[in-house]
Scaffold this active site. Structure first.
Site, PDB file in Angstrom:
ATOM      1  N   ASP A  38       0.837  -1.187   0.000  1.00 26.57           N
ATOM      2  CA  ASP A  38       0.000   0.000   0.000  1.00 26.57           C
ATOM      3  C   ASP A  38       0.877   1.244   0.000  1.00 26.57           C
ATOM      4  OD1 ASP A  38      -2.261  -1.547   0.143  1.00 26.57           O
ATOM      5  OD2 ASP A  38      -2.464  -1.378   2.323  1.00 26.57           O
ATOM      6  N   TYR A  66       5.540  -8.483   8.709  1.00 23.20           N
ATOM      7  CA  TYR A  66       5.193  -7.064   8.804  1.00 23.20           C
ATOM      8  C   TYR A  66       5.321  -6.581  10.242  1.00 23.20           C
ATOM      9  CZ  TYR A  66       2.882  -7.719   4.253  1.00 23.20           C
ATOM     10  OH  TYR A  66       2.605  -8.007   2.941  1.00 23.20           O
ATOM     11  N   ASP A  80      -7.171   1.809   7.518  1.00 21.92           N
ATOM     12  CA  ASP A  80      -5.934   2.419   8.016  1.00 21.92           C
ATOM     13  C   ASP A  80      -6.161   3.907   8.256  1.00 21.92           C
ATOM     14  OD1 ASP A  80      -5.466   3.889   5.563  1.00 21.92           O
ATOM     15  OD2 ASP A  80      -4.696   2.040   4.675  1.00 21.92           O
ATOM     16  N   ARG A 172      -4.335  -4.872   7.534  1.00 19.18           N
ATOM     17  CA  ARG A 172      -5.386  -3.938   7.963  1.00 19.18           C
ATOM     18  C   ARG A 172      -6.602  -4.691   8.489  1.00 19.18           C
ATOM     19  NH1 ARG A 172      -6.921  -1.254   2.817  1.00 19.18           N
ATOM     20  NH2 ARG A 172      -5.673  -2.846   1.807  1.00 19.18           N
TER      21      ARG A 172
END
Length: 294
Positions: A38, A66, A80, A172
């Protein structure tokens, strides 16, 4: 120029932006990347250059790691902190409740992709529909979370988590579900990919470093690249004689080959990586060649 350039993607760049920039830097349109990030995310983005682009779909390891920050107190349309706040709620839970719910998210599970994602339905990316205010039904897809480690609280109502997961996992969405399990509204306020397959932050170069190498010349640029063989290091190595090498170039099978059945990365007698081959029933056959022949 052939190899794998591990880019430390900057914030507010799309993965496509990075590839477009590198086309000019590397002087080739033959580029492919592995694992879209993203725009708000930073971190490890493997870019496959030249003939190495043939390896994008042949990677053995698609797992990702992550480091993400969960912010409690609000839920957004994008999942987000770049999105529009849909609802807020008082924060009534904290570290204790977070640690209590994390174990239930470990293991194989089904996950519905968010509307703000690059997943395509009838050829149309979901995020384009989402921007038009359209919501469509999405099918849940299998993913797996291998581990979640708690990394502390950098600010009030914010919690850092390191997530090791399979390809196709939306962090997310995971964080929203973790917040919901705590009885809270939550969204992702930061995301960094620290590993993609075999490649980690230690392999990554910033765009500034890449541009500086460009100024020094092609040798400096090539020095930043990892060899295409690095994709296949988990496979056993097969070193072949010159006559077998010619068979591979010509696509001819080699019978009664003295090695166990299986899939191999192949080098020639000089140590040059040639590509991939399979042995079945004692017969050696080429799968994919990466060597550049004059």
């Amino acid at each position: 120029m052939q190899g794998i350039l591990i880019v430390d993607k900057p914030m507010d760049w799309t993965s496509f932006d990075v590839v477009a920039k590198l086309r000019g830097v590397l002087g080739t349109r033959k580029l492919g990347h592995s694992g879209t990030l993203d725009p708000m995310a930073t971190g490890v983005l493997p870019v496959f250059c030249g003939g190495a682009s043939k390896a994008v779909d042949l990677q053995l390891n698609h797992d990702k790691t992550y480091r993400a920050t969960l912010r409690l107190g609000a839920r957004t349309d994008t999942g987000d902190s770049t999105g529009t706040v849909l609802e807020t709620a008082p924060v009534t839970a904290g570290e204790k409740e977070l640690l209590a719910v994390l174990p239930q998210f470990i293991g194989p599970q089904m996950q519905v992709p968010p509307m703000y994602s690059a997943v395509k339905i009838n050829g149309q990316p979901l995020y384009k529909l989402a921007r038009e205010g359209v919501t469509v039904e999405r099918k849940a897809r299998p993913i797996e979370i291998y581990g979640i480690e708690y990394g502390g609280s950098p600010a009030e109502n914010e919690y850092v988590l390191t997530v090791r997961c399979s390809k196709g996992t939306y962090i997310r969405t995971l964080l929203e579900k973790i917040a919901a399990a705590m009885g809270q509204k939550g969204t992702m306020s930061a995301l960094r990919r620290t590993a993609a397959g075999l490649y980690t932050e230690a392999d990554a170069h910033t765009l500034e470093e890449i541009l500086a190498a460009k100024e020094q010349g092609s040798a400096a640029l090539e020095a930043l690249m990892l060899p295409v063989e690095s994709v296949f290091t988990p496979l056993p190595l097969l070193v072949v004689e010159p006559w077998v090498e010619q068979h591979l170039y010509n696509g001819c099978p080699t019978s009664r080959y003295p090695a166990a059945d299986g899939r191999y990365r192949v080098r020639n007698a000089a140590g040059q990586f040639l590509g991939l081959a399979n042995i079945t029933g004692g017969v050696l056959r080429v799968e994919k060649l990466f060597v550049e022949r004059n």
